[in-house]
Design an enzyme around this catalytic site. Structure first.
Site, PDB file in Angstrom:
ATOM      1  N   GLU A  97      48.018  34.577  43.895  1.00 24.59           N
ATOM      2  CA  GLU A  97      48.243  35.798  43.129  1.00 24.59           C
ATOM      3  C   GLU A  97      47.078  36.778  43.288  1.00 24.59           C
ATOM      4  OE1 GLU A  97      51.188  33.943  39.785  1.00 24.59           O
ATOM      5  OE2 GLU A  97      49.093  34.141  39.263  1.00 24.59           O
ATOM      6  N   CYS A 341      42.496  36.831  33.056  1.00 25.22           N
ATOM      7  CA  CYS A 341      41.564  35.816  33.556  1.00 25.22           C
ATOM      8  C   CYS A 341      42.082  34.441  33.202  1.00 25.22           C
ATOM      9  CB  CYS A 341      40.212  35.955  32.867  1.00 25.22           C
ATOM     10  SG  CYS A 341      39.386  37.462  33.229  1.00 25.22           S
TER      11      CYS A 341
HETATM   12  N1  SAH Z   1      36.168  30.321  39.848  1.00 27.62           N
HETATM   13  C1  SAH Z   1      35.411  31.476  39.492  1.00 27.62           C
HETATM   14  C2  SAH Z   1      36.225  32.752  39.564  1.00 27.62           C
HETATM   15  C3  SAH Z   1      37.638  32.708  39.056  1.00 27.62           C
HETATM   16  S1  SAH Z   1      37.812  32.521  37.314  1.00 27.62           S
HETATM   17  C4  SAH Z   1      34.793  31.311  38.123  1.00 27.62           C
HETATM   18  O1  SAH Z   1      35.161  30.389  37.419  1.00 27.62           O
HETATM   19  O2  SAH Z   1      33.922  32.100  37.793  1.00 27.62           O
HETATM   20  C5  SAH Z   1      37.351  34.142  36.722  1.00 27.62           C
HETATM   21  C6  SAH Z   1      36.863  34.156  35.286  1.00 27.62           C
HETATM   22  O3  SAH Z   1      37.940  33.888  34.376  1.00 27.62           O
HETATM   23  C7  SAH Z   1      35.797  33.116  35.007  1.00 27.62           C
HETATM   24  O4  SAH Z   1      34.746  33.708  34.290  1.00 27.62           O
HETATM   25  C8  SAH Z   1      36.529  32.118  34.147  1.00 27.62           C
HETATM   26  O5  SAH Z   1      35.683  31.378  33.339  1.00 27.62           O
HETATM   27  C9  SAH Z   1      37.469  33.007  33.375  1.00 27.62           C
HETATM   28  N2  SAH Z   1      38.587  32.296  32.772  1.00 27.62           N
HETATM   29  C10 SAH Z   1      39.224  31.201  33.253  1.00 27.62           C
HETATM   30  N3  SAH Z   1      40.220  30.834  32.415  1.00 27.62           N
HETATM   31  C11 SAH Z   1      40.215  31.713  31.387  1.00 27.62           C
HETATM   32  C12 SAH Z   1      41.020  31.877  30.231  1.00 27.62           C
HETATM   33  N4  SAH Z   1      42.033  31.060  29.960  1.00 27.62           N
HETATM   34  N5  SAH Z   1      40.734  32.898  29.409  1.00 27.62           N
HETATM   35  C13 SAH Z   1      39.729  33.757  29.677  1.00 27.62           C
HETATM   36  N6  SAH Z   1      38.937  33.655  30.749  1.00 27.62           N
HETATM   37  C14 SAH Z   1      39.170  32.646  31.617  1.00 27.62           C
END
Ligand code: SAH
Ligand code: SF4
Length: 367
Positions: A97, A341
């Site tokens: 996505e 996110c």
């Molecule tokens: N793998 C990398 C980038 C992708 S995730 C990382 O973890 O940084 C991008 C961001 O979304 C990260 O900061 C992650 O912690 C956040 N994230 C993941 N799941 C989420 C959720 N359910 N709610 C809010 N933020 C989330």
């Protein structure tokens, strides 16, 4: 599987074609067609120089190279029209996505780097689905071309990229950096390196490599907790790269690059959103050149946690700011299309589980 011409940087295209007896001008034409014009099939250009056309036809039919690139299978706008989520099908039928976000005339694409993710953060839908495979450079770049085409149709321009979609960018380091060499090339897509942010869960060797190589991208580190015990419970990768090591790598990054690090903190009610947590993160980050991004949790099917109350988020924000850290609470976006996110891939799992996206919230951009 033969490699795809879409995986090549400008230098690699030039080397390949000149080694095959073609002229540098032919390499420029091929590059311009694929990367500047965003065309997937250069043979569709009627004005292609005959030697280049002959070489392409031979290389493709002989199986030395492909023009494999993902197909866009859906592109859904959110109801507020500010966010859209595209589904891309890779040649092996895996799906990824890409999210396009609009905010005050600034357009940002949120790019995936892997199908699934091996890191298993408990609150993240991508982590919940597990690791499928790394994306190739061309599969990463194709997402940028898609976003560019969509925005160009609306007379808009793509300027910013965040590597915050599905997957852990620093677990697929080489492909991500090759993709960025392609994306930032001034005679191709030409996105400024300073407009690119890479978000990592804290892959320490990757952070150190970024610092050593001096790559001019912005770095975001997903922190979410200020003790190994608490972080380990929601971010399994903490067992491999504990906080002391992570922060050491961050200090080195600050020192070697002179760049600020953007720490992400997903606020989960009752888990990591108390004033005490805010004071502990301020103490942990003491001495670092750091900005803290607070992300209210988006709900996902595999995790029971809920987003923090606005008052808790505001208090957290206030404590960090008064401790001297620039701090933002991300705006909520794309609720109805599960484009927030950590929600990527959530929609499918939800429909499998017979649940709806109602009540989910989304947060993508700094305020
Ligand atoms: N793998 C990398 C980038 C992708 S995730 C990382 O973890 O940084 C991008 C961001 O979304 C990260 O900061 C992650 O912690 C956040 N994230 C993941 N799941 C989420 C959720 N359910 N709610 C809010 N933020 C989330
Ligand atoms: Fe992977 Fe990032 Fe999701 Fe963690 S938050 S599972 S590292 S995509």
């Amino acid at each position: 599987m033969p490699p795809s011409l879409h995986d090549l940087t400008f230098d690699q295209v030039t080397r390949l074609l000149t080694e095959e007896g073609l002229r540098p001008a032919h390499a420029k034409t091929l590059w311009n067609t694929l990367q500047y014009r965003s065309m997937t099939d250069p043979l569709a250009r009627p004005d292609l120089a005959p030697p280049l056309r002959r070489w392409l036809e031979q290389a493709l039919s002989g199986g030395a190279w492909t023009l494999d690139t993902p197909a866009v299978t859906s592109d859904v706008p959110s109801s507020d029209g500010l966010t859209r989520k595209a589904l891309l099908k890779l040649t092996d039928a895996q799906e990824i996505e890409t999210v396009i976000m609009g905010y005050e005339g600034r357009h940002t694409a949120c790019i995936s780097t892997q199908a699934g993710c091996a890191m298993g953060c408990v609150f993240c839908a991508t982590g919940q689905m597990g690791f499928v495979r790394h994306l190739r450079p061309g599969e990463i770049v194709a997402q940028v071309h898609h976003a560019r085409r969509v925005l160009a149709d609306e007379g808009k321009h793509l300027r910013n990229l965040v590597f915050m979609g599905m997957g852990e960018p620093l677990h697929n380091y080489d492909a991500v950096m090759t993709a960025l060499d392609i994306i930032t090339h001034t005679s191709g897509i030409n996105i400024g390196p300073s407009k690119v942010s890479i978000s990592t869960v804290g892959v320490v060797p990757g952070i150190r490599r970024l610092a050593e190589e001096g790559r001019p991208y912005n770095l975001a580190v997903s922190l979410h907790a200020a003790s190994d015990e608490e972080r380990g419970a929601i971010v399994p990768a903490n067992a491999k790269w504990p906080l002391a090591e992570l922060l050491d790598a961050c200090r080195e990054y600050n020192a070697r690059t002179g760049r600020r690090i953007f720490f992400a903190w997903t606020l989960i009610a009752g888990v990591n959103d108390s004033p005490e947590h805010a004071r502990r993160v301020a103490a942990l980050l003491h001495g670092l050149d750091a900005h803290v991004n607070l992300i209210p949790l988006n709900r996902t099917p595999g995790y029971a946690g809920e987003e923090s109350a606005d008052e808790a988020a505001d208090e957290f924000h206030r404590i960090l700011q008064s401790a001297g850290f620039p701090c933002t609470i991300r705006q909520r976006r794309g609720i109805d299309v599960a484009a927030g996110c950590g929600q990527l891939r959530a929609e499918k799992q939800r429909s499998r589980a017979g649940r709806t996206a109602a009540g989910a919230s989304s947060a993508l951009l700094p305020a």
